[in-house]
Enzyme design. Sequence first.
Site, PDB file in Angstrom:
ATOM      1  N   HIS A  45     -18.360 -24.611 -60.912  1.00 55.97           N
ATOM      2  CA  HIS A  45     -19.152 -23.440 -61.271  1.00 55.97           C
ATOM      3  C   HIS A  45     -18.370 -22.707 -62.378  1.00 55.97           C
ATOM      4  CE1 HIS A  45     -20.689 -19.280 -60.669  1.00 55.97           C
ATOM      5  NE2 HIS A  45     -21.734 -19.830 -60.064  1.00 55.97           N
TER       6      HIS A  45
ATOM      7  N   ASP B 231     -12.231 -23.833 -54.363  1.00 59.30           N
ATOM      8  CA  ASP B 231     -13.373 -22.913 -54.416  1.00 59.30           C
ATOM      9  C   ASP B 231     -14.316 -23.321 -53.286  1.00 59.30           C
ATOM     10  OD1 ASP B 231     -15.836 -21.775 -54.825  1.00 59.30           O
ATOM     11  OD2 ASP B 231     -15.927 -22.211 -56.965  1.00 59.30           O
TER      12      ASP B 231
ATOM     13  N   GLN C  94     -19.420 -22.806 -51.723  1.00 54.19           N
ATOM     14  CA  GLN C  94     -20.582 -23.550 -51.204  1.00 54.19           C
ATOM     15  C   GLN C  94     -20.278 -24.278 -49.906  1.00 54.19           C
ATOM     16  OE1 GLN C  94     -23.672 -23.418 -52.232  1.00 54.19           O
ATOM     17  NE2 GLN C  94     -23.287 -22.207 -54.072  1.00 54.19           N
TER      18      GLN C  94
ATOM     19  N   LYS D  56     -22.921 -15.841 -49.031  1.00 54.30           N
ATOM     20  CA  LYS D  56     -23.520 -17.174 -48.882  1.00 54.30           C
ATOM     21  C   LYS D  56     -23.454 -17.657 -47.432  1.00 54.30           C
ATOM     22  CE  LYS D  56     -22.187 -18.571 -53.586  1.00 54.30           C
ATOM     23  NZ  LYS D  56     -23.390 -18.452 -54.400  1.00 54.30           N
TER      24      LYS D  56
ATOM     25  N   CYS E 286     -25.117 -22.136 -63.391  1.00 60.77           N
ATOM     26  CA  CYS E 286     -23.751 -21.735 -63.777  1.00 60.77           C
ATOM     27  C   CYS E 286     -22.808 -22.929 -63.742  1.00 60.77           C
ATOM     28  CB  CYS E 286     -23.208 -20.608 -62.898  1.00 60.77           C
ATOM     29  SG  CYS E 286     -24.210 -19.133 -62.934  1.00 60.77           S
TER      30      CYS E 286
HETATM   31  N1  7TS Z   1     -18.146 -21.055 -56.941  1.00 58.43           N
HETATM   32  C1  7TS Z   1     -19.212 -21.752 -56.561  1.00 58.43           C
HETATM   33  C2  7TS Z   1     -19.058 -23.210 -56.197  1.00 58.43           C
HETATM   34  C3  7TS Z   1     -20.455 -21.123 -56.477  1.00 58.43           C
HETATM   35  O1  7TS Z   1     -21.515 -21.826 -56.079  1.00 58.43           O
HETATM   36  C4  7TS Z   1     -20.573 -19.747 -56.811  1.00 58.43           C
HETATM   37  C5  7TS Z   1     -21.884 -19.053 -56.811  1.00 58.43           C
HETATM   38  C6  7TS Z   1     -19.405 -19.067 -57.168  1.00 58.43           C
HETATM   39  C7  7TS Z   1     -18.216 -19.752 -57.235  1.00 58.43           C
HETATM   40  C8  7TS Z   1     -19.419 -17.607 -57.469  1.00 58.43           C
HETATM   41  O2  7TS Z   1     -19.641 -16.878 -56.316  1.00 58.43           O
HETATM   42  P1  7TS Z   1     -19.801 -15.280 -56.354  1.00 58.43           P
HETATM   43  O3  7TS Z   1     -20.214 -14.936 -54.971  1.00 58.43           O
HETATM   44  O4  7TS Z   1     -18.493 -14.722 -56.749  1.00 58.43           O
HETATM   45  O5  7TS Z   1     -20.867 -15.003 -57.378  1.00 58.43           O
HETATM   46  N2  7TS Z   1     -22.982 -19.908 -56.934  1.00 58.43           N
HETATM   47  C9  7TS Z   1     -24.262 -19.554 -57.169  1.00 58.43           C
HETATM   48  C10 7TS Z   1     -25.295 -20.505 -57.218  1.00 58.43           C
HETATM   49  O6  7TS Z   1     -25.151 -21.707 -57.063  1.00 58.43           O
HETATM   50  N3  7TS Z   1     -26.445 -19.875 -57.461  1.00 58.43           N
HETATM   51  O7  7TS Z   1     -26.199 -18.561 -57.576  1.00 58.43           O
HETATM   52  C11 7TS Z   1     -24.837 -18.352 -57.391  1.00 58.43           C
END
Ligand code: 7TS
Length: 404
Positions: free
Chosen positions: A121, A198, A201, A224, A362
């Site tokens: 991501h 990371d 997910q 999530k 992303c």
């Molecule tokens: N890393 C991964 C693998 C992600 O899927 C996401 C967000 C992030 C980092 C960032 O997370 P945040 O909570 O700091 O924003 N992924 C997604 C997605 O797949 N669709 O919307 C956000």
Amino acid sequence: MLDIQKIRADFPILSEKVNGKPLVYFDNGATSQKPQIVIDAIAKYYQEINANIHRGVHTLSQLATDAYEISRVKIQHHINAKFSHEVLFTSGTTHGINLVTNGFASILKPGDEVVVSSLEHHSNIVPWQMLCEKTGATLKVIPMNENGELIIEDFDALLSEKTKVVTVNHISNALGIINPIKYIIEKAHAVGAAVLIDGAQAVPHLKPDVQDLDCDFYAFSGHKMCGPTGTGILYGKEEWLNKLPPYQGGGEMIKEVTFEKTTYADLPHKFEAGTPNIAGGIVLGTAVDYLNNIGFDNIQEQENALLAHATKRLLEIEGLKIYGTGKNKASVVSFNIDGIHPYDIGSIIDKLGIAVRTGHHCAQPIMNFFCIPGTIRASFSFYNTIEEIDTMVEAVKKAKTMLS
Ligand code: 7TS
């Protein structure tokens, strides 16, 4: 087997209508829905114990502090961290990763190498690029194959004594591929590199064991995994968190401040400057309890069934291609239909009450690899049903007919 209808009743939004149709929520990769117990816990905090933490002698402040610290310990046990001070509250995965890359700015030197994967991501790419720009270190990329799996022999070949950090996601958000992180961590450690995973997910689907994995950092988001937005956790090994400088300066992260010199607080406070998302941190613990009560074995059983059914049914559609066909997958299906832009399908099925994400998710390097502008991504949670998948498949067929 889970009683899915009983579980669905825990989530008020799942009985809403969108565009006049019953909501089919398949955008769990972006954020999960919240059970009533989580929604109620937020109100309960503000109604009963709202106060700032770690500072007041008054009763409410102590109650709020206790609840916040109890949640930290709960999360420590959930991820099997050795110490609760290795569990830092953040605003999400992005915050956690930036905290680490900021810290490494004082460690990396020109000639050092940072290894990232091609499945990341943007939030696990851009901070490392910024770090490399700042320090003169070089970014190296683990390539992927047509199935969306990392090419492990190429990863092995990238490692050397120059490698200082290796970072990969546990599960890819765009494709759902589960990466062999245990192997990656072991190999990275063999050349003396630190490893950040990371886990954004992964945490909705499984319970990571950070001691068993032996990762140095593990970042994830609360929103999530049925928790509130603006919450997250960065796990860091004690020795690394002691080595890294603080990320932000401010209240609560100090021992003593004079204009000549400031000394920093012990872990975890060194990394928790300012007033945090107190309600969010406490209620993340509620969300973790909720998921553990359902049980991750049950969650995986349901999600695997959804994945298998969606894959089979979608492939009945002529011209439909799934991206991310590797063996180890979480409940994510990313697909396109020949000659049709993903956005167009997404817009039509939205009118039918179905929420999916379309676009590059992303993760532009993945889209560039497949030479596509984006995909339609359906990401399933344990509260989704086989019937909802059938509804989506019929809607996609309808959209295809309209757009062909
Ligand atoms: N890393 C991964 C693998 C992600 O899927 C996401 C967000 C992030 C980092 C960032 O997370 P945040 O909570 O700091 O924003 N992924 C997604 C997605 O797949 N669709 O919307 C956000």
